[in-house]
Design a protein around this motif. Structure first.
Motif, PDB file in Angstrom:
ATOM      1  N   GLU A  17     113.842   8.690  94.607  1.00  0.00           N
ATOM      2  CA  GLU A  17     113.854   8.285  96.008  1.00  0.00           C
ATOM      3  C   GLU A  17     114.467   9.389  96.881  1.00  0.00           C
ATOM      4  OE1 GLU A  17     111.699   5.367  95.181  1.00  0.00           O
ATOM      5  OE2 GLU A  17     112.531   5.272  97.214  1.00  0.00           O
ATOM      6  N   THR A  18     114.467   9.132  98.182  1.00  0.00           N
ATOM      7  CA  THR A  18     114.991  10.090  99.157  1.00  0.00           C
ATOM      8  C   THR A  18     116.285   9.570  99.761  1.00  0.00           C
ATOM      9  OG1 THR A  18     112.795  10.936  99.694  1.00  0.00           O
ATOM     10  CG2 THR A  18     114.509  11.245 101.359  1.00  0.00           C
ATOM     11  N   VAL A  19     117.210  10.459  99.984  1.00  0.00           N
ATOM     12  CA  VAL A  19     118.494  10.068 100.580  1.00  0.00           C
ATOM     13  C   VAL A  19     118.873  11.099 101.640  1.00  0.00           C
ATOM     14  CG1 VAL A  19     119.878  11.312  98.849  1.00  0.00           C
ATOM     15  CG2 VAL A  19     120.871   9.350 100.065  1.00  0.00           C
ATOM     16  N   THR A  20     119.563  10.640 102.672  1.00  0.00           N
ATOM     17  CA  THR A  20     120.026  11.530 103.737  1.00  0.00           C
ATOM     18  C   THR A  20     121.536  11.422 103.887  1.00  0.00           C
ATOM     19  OG1 THR A  20     117.933  11.370 104.938  1.00  0.00           O
ATOM     20  CG2 THR A  20     119.850  12.103 106.183  1.00  0.00           C
ATOM     21  N   LEU A  21     122.190  12.554 103.833  1.00  0.00           N
ATOM     22  CA  LEU A  21     123.643  12.624 104.012  1.00  0.00           C
ATOM     23  C   LEU A  21     123.933  13.134 105.422  1.00  0.00           C
ATOM     24  CD1 LEU A  21     124.705  14.258 100.606  1.00  0.00           C
ATOM     25  CD2 LEU A  21     124.135  11.882 101.116  1.00  0.00           C
ATOM     26  N   SER A  22     124.864  12.485 106.093  1.00  0.00           N
ATOM     27  CA  SER A  22     125.146  12.797 107.500  1.00  0.00           C
ATOM     28  C   SER A  22     126.302  13.771 107.659  1.00  0.00           C
ATOM     29  CB  SER A  22     125.469  11.511 108.264  1.00  0.00           C
ATOM     30  OG  SER A  22     124.405  10.605 108.185  1.00  0.00           O
ATOM     31  N   LEU A  47     126.180  26.554  96.669  1.00  0.00           N
ATOM     32  CA  LEU A  47     125.519  26.506  97.968  1.00  0.00           C
ATOM     33  C   LEU A  47     124.150  25.856  97.820  1.00  0.00           C
ATOM     34  CD1 LEU A  47     125.428  27.285 100.965  1.00  0.00           C
ATOM     35  CD2 LEU A  47     124.434  29.469 100.261  1.00  0.00           C
ATOM     36  N   VAL A  48     123.913  24.816  98.597  1.00  0.00           N
ATOM     37  CA  VAL A  48     122.628  24.117  98.556  1.00  0.00           C
ATOM     38  C   VAL A  48     121.693  24.682  99.612  1.00  0.00           C
ATOM     39  CG1 VAL A  48     121.494  21.885  98.889  1.00  0.00           C
ATOM     40  CG2 VAL A  48     123.702  21.993  97.711  1.00  0.00           C
ATOM     41  N   ILE A  49     122.204  24.835 100.832  1.00  0.00           N
ATOM     42  CA  ILE A  49     121.344  25.241 101.933  1.00  0.00           C
ATOM     43  C   ILE A  49     122.197  25.777 103.077  1.00  0.00           C
ATOM     44  CG2 ILE A  49     121.256  23.044 103.178  1.00  0.00           C
ATOM     45  CD1 ILE A  49     118.135  23.448 103.203  1.00  0.00           C
ATOM     46  N   ARG A  50     121.639  26.693 103.839  1.00  0.00           N
ATOM     47  CA  ARG A  50     122.343  27.300 104.974  1.00  0.00           C
ATOM     48  C   ARG A  50     121.432  27.305 106.184  1.00  0.00           C
ATOM     49  NH1 ARG A  50     124.141  33.608 105.547  1.00  0.00           N
ATOM     50  NH2 ARG A  50     121.893  33.835 105.744  1.00  0.00           N
ATOM     51  N   ASN A  62     113.350  23.940  98.477  1.00  0.00           N
ATOM     52  CA  ASN A  62     112.725  23.042  97.496  1.00  0.00           C
ATOM     53  C   ASN A  62     112.859  21.586  97.938  1.00  0.00           C
ATOM     54  OD1 ASN A  62     112.062  25.283  95.789  1.00  0.00           O
ATOM     55  ND2 ASN A  62     114.212  25.332  95.161  1.00  0.00           N
ATOM     56  N   ARG A  63     113.585  20.751  97.196  1.00  0.00           N
ATOM     57  CA  ARG A  63     113.702  19.331  97.535  1.00  0.00           C
ATOM     58  C   ARG A  63     114.750  19.050  98.604  1.00  0.00           C
ATOM     59  NH1 ARG A  63     115.974  16.593  94.062  1.00  0.00           N
ATOM     60  NH2 ARG A  63     116.830  18.228  92.728  1.00  0.00           N
ATOM     61  N   PHE A  64     115.456  20.076  99.031  1.00  0.00           N
ATOM     62  CA  PHE A  64     116.535  19.913 100.005  1.00  0.00           C
ATOM     63  C   PHE A  64     116.089  20.430 101.372  1.00  0.00           C
ATOM     64  CE2 PHE A  64     119.842  18.802  96.972  1.00  0.00           C
ATOM     65  CZ  PHE A  64     119.357  19.322  95.793  1.00  0.00           C
ATOM     66  N   SER A  65     116.330  19.640 102.398  1.00  0.00           N
ATOM     67  CA  SER A  65     116.023  20.079 103.752  1.00  0.00           C
ATOM     68  C   SER A  65     117.087  19.530 104.691  1.00  0.00           C
ATOM     69  CB  SER A  65     114.628  19.599 104.175  1.00  0.00           C
ATOM     70  OG  SER A  65     114.570  18.186 104.170  1.00  0.00           O
ATOM     71  N   VAL A  66     117.186  20.153 105.846  1.00  0.00           N
ATOM     72  CA  VAL A  66     118.172  19.694 106.821  1.00  0.00           C
ATOM     73  C   VAL A  66     117.462  19.250 108.087  1.00  0.00           C
ATOM     74  CG1 VAL A  66     120.006  21.161 105.924  1.00  0.00           C
ATOM     75  CG2 VAL A  66     118.565  22.000 107.804  1.00  0.00           C
ATOM     76  N   ASN A  67     118.129  18.383 108.819  1.00  0.00           N
ATOM     77  CA  ASN A  67     117.718  18.000 110.167  1.00  0.00           C
ATOM     78  C   ASN A  67     118.831  18.477 111.088  1.00  0.00           C
ATOM     79  OD1 ASN A  67     116.750  16.923 112.508  1.00  0.00           O
ATOM     80  ND2 ASN A  67     116.889  14.796 111.876  1.00  0.00           N
ATOM     81  N   PHE A  68     118.582  19.598 111.737  1.00  0.00           N
ATOM     82  CA  PHE A  68     119.578  20.255 112.597  1.00  0.00           C
ATOM     83  C   PHE A  68     119.285  19.883 114.042  1.00  0.00           C
ATOM     84  CE2 PHE A  68     122.528  22.917 114.386  1.00  0.00           C
ATOM     85  CZ  PHE A  68     122.043  24.086 114.963  1.00  0.00           C
ATOM     86  N   GLN A  69     120.197  19.144 114.627  1.00  0.00           N
ATOM     87  CA  GLN A  69     120.083  18.729 116.019  1.00  0.00           C
ATOM     88  C   GLN A  69     121.228  19.402 116.781  1.00  0.00           C
ATOM     89  OE1 GLN A  69     117.618  16.671 117.226  1.00  0.00           O
ATOM     90  NE2 GLN A  69     116.713  16.653 115.169  1.00  0.00           N
ATOM     91  N   LYS A  70     120.936  20.555 117.383  1.00  0.00           N
ATOM     92  CA  LYS A  70     122.002  21.377 117.968  1.00  0.00           C
ATOM     93  C   LYS A  70     122.700  20.674 119.118  1.00  0.00           C
ATOM     94  CE  LYS A  70     122.937  26.162 119.231  1.00  0.00           C
ATOM     95  NZ  LYS A  70     122.334  27.521 119.383  1.00  0.00           N
ATOM     96  N   SER A  76     122.244  16.952 109.164  1.00  0.00           N
ATOM     97  CA  SER A  76     122.110  16.075 108.010  1.00  0.00           C
ATOM     98  C   SER A  76     121.299  16.747 106.901  1.00  0.00           C
ATOM     99  CB  SER A  76     121.470  14.742 108.413  1.00  0.00           C
ATOM    100  OG  SER A  76     120.185  14.972 108.949  1.00  0.00           O
ATOM    101  N   LEU A  77     121.563  16.329 105.684  1.00  0.00           N
ATOM    102  CA  LEU A  77     120.892  16.869 104.499  1.00  0.00           C
ATOM    103  C   LEU A  77     119.997  15.795 103.908  1.00  0.00           C
ATOM    104  CD1 LEU A  77     120.629  19.123 102.261  1.00  0.00           C
ATOM    105  CD2 LEU A  77     122.475  17.901 101.071  1.00  0.00           C
ATOM    106  N   LYS A  78     118.730  16.125 103.712  1.00  0.00           N
ATOM    107  CA  LYS A  78     117.796  15.210 103.069  1.00  0.00           C
ATOM    108  C   LYS A  78     117.472  15.723 101.682  1.00  0.00           C
ATOM    109  CE  LYS A  78     113.275  14.675 104.039  1.00  0.00           C
ATOM    110  NZ  LYS A  78     112.044  14.264 104.778  1.00  0.00           N
ATOM    111  N   ILE A  79     117.638  14.840 100.697  1.00  0.00           N
ATOM    112  CA  ILE A  79     117.288  15.172  99.313  1.00  0.00           C
ATOM    113  C   ILE A  79     116.090  14.310  98.941  1.00  0.00           C
ATOM    114  CG2 ILE A  79     118.087  15.363  96.929  1.00  0.00           C
ATOM    115  CD1 ILE A  79     120.970  15.303  97.996  1.00  0.00           C
ATOM    116  N   SER A  80     114.992  14.960  98.634  1.00  0.00           N
ATOM    117  CA  SER A  80     113.768  14.255  98.256  1.00  0.00           C
ATOM    118  C   SER A  80     113.634  14.218  96.743  1.00  0.00           C
ATOM    119  CB  SER A  80     112.540  14.955  98.856  1.00  0.00           C
ATOM    120  OG  SER A  80     112.651  15.065 100.253  1.00  0.00           O
ATOM    121  N   ASP A  81     112.927  13.169  96.237  1.00  0.00           N
ATOM    122  CA  ASP A  81     112.681  13.085  94.795  1.00  0.00           C
ATOM    123  C   ASP A  81     113.995  13.277  94.024  1.00  0.00           C
ATOM    124  OD1 ASP A  81     110.828  15.014  92.329  1.00  0.00           O
ATOM    125  OD2 ASP A  81     111.333  12.880  92.366  1.00  0.00           O
TER     126      ASP A  81
END
Lengths: 113, 115
Positions: A17-22, A47-50, A62-70, A76-81
């Protein structure tokens, strides 16, 4: 100087599943960088992501993405699968160009079968 | 080699002992860091060396004494510690300096217990 706030002490997600960390932050600097670090039971911080704040495009690894709202100062960090190996403590962090890294208090992620 | 190696992994010491923590990297990085991490807390920066010179000391008590003999090696000498100094000590390195655009590579830490 920066402050970083992680309001979720613990999160749980089922495998695949997918989860989002704030994460929210505050900074007085115009040029800064945002990070997500992972600390599994091995204790090594990884380090996961910068994200560079001057870039509008959200970073992905890869499975990690961010939602950057300046404007909202949100990162926030989204982890898929999600996989069992994703279980860890996740720290959001921020740093200015010439200032030290400031960590949030962390979110412990559990991954269940 | 993208590893930062820390030894020992575990250390138990008395308050009158003198011990040292060691950190090594062979990535050609010129900045090295010591962090202290208490249980369930984020890491706290202690020291930064850049090009083998001490760049940052976060007002750490003198019972902690860092040393950077060369660009690959970082030591933390411990003397007359207190029980509240018990923590995980993490070493990290980055390519050039200590600014925000640097990616940090961490070791697995030394778990220190002071009795």
């Amino acid at each position: 100087a920066q402050t970083v706030t992680q309001s979720q002490p613990e999160m749980s997600v089922q495998e695949a599943e997918t989860v989002t960390l704030s994460c929210t932050y505050d900074t007085s600097e115009s040029d800064y960088y945002l990070f997500w670090y992972k600390q599994p039971p091995s204790r090594q911080m990884i380090l996961v992501i910068r994200q560079e704040a001057y870039k509008q495009q959200n970073a992905t690894e890869n499975r990690f993405s961010v939602n950057f709202q300046k404007a909202a100062k949100s990162f926030s960090l989204k982890i898929s699968d999600s996989q069992l190996g994703d279980a860890a403590m996740y720290f959001c962090a921020a740093a200015g160009t010439a200032s030290k890294l400031t960590f949030g208090t962390g979110t412990r992620l559990q991954v269940t079968l | 080699d993208t590893e930062v190696t820390q030894t020992p992994k575990h250390l138990v010491m008395g308050m009158t002992n003198k011990k040292s923590l060691k950190c090594e990297q062979h990535m050609g990085h010129r900045a090295m860091y010591w962090y202290k991490q208490k249980a369930k807390k984020p890491p706290e920066l202690m020291f930064v060396y850049s090009y083998e010179k001490l760049s940052i000391n976060e007002s750490v008590p003198s019972r902690f004494s860092p040393e950077c003999p060369n660009s690959s090696l970082l030591n933390l000498h411990l003397h007359a510690l207190q029980p509240e100094d018990s923590a995980l000590y993490l070493c990290a390195s980055s390519q050039v300096g200590w600014g925000g655009n640097e990616k940090l590579f961490f070791g697995s830490g030394t778990q220190l217990s002071v009795l």
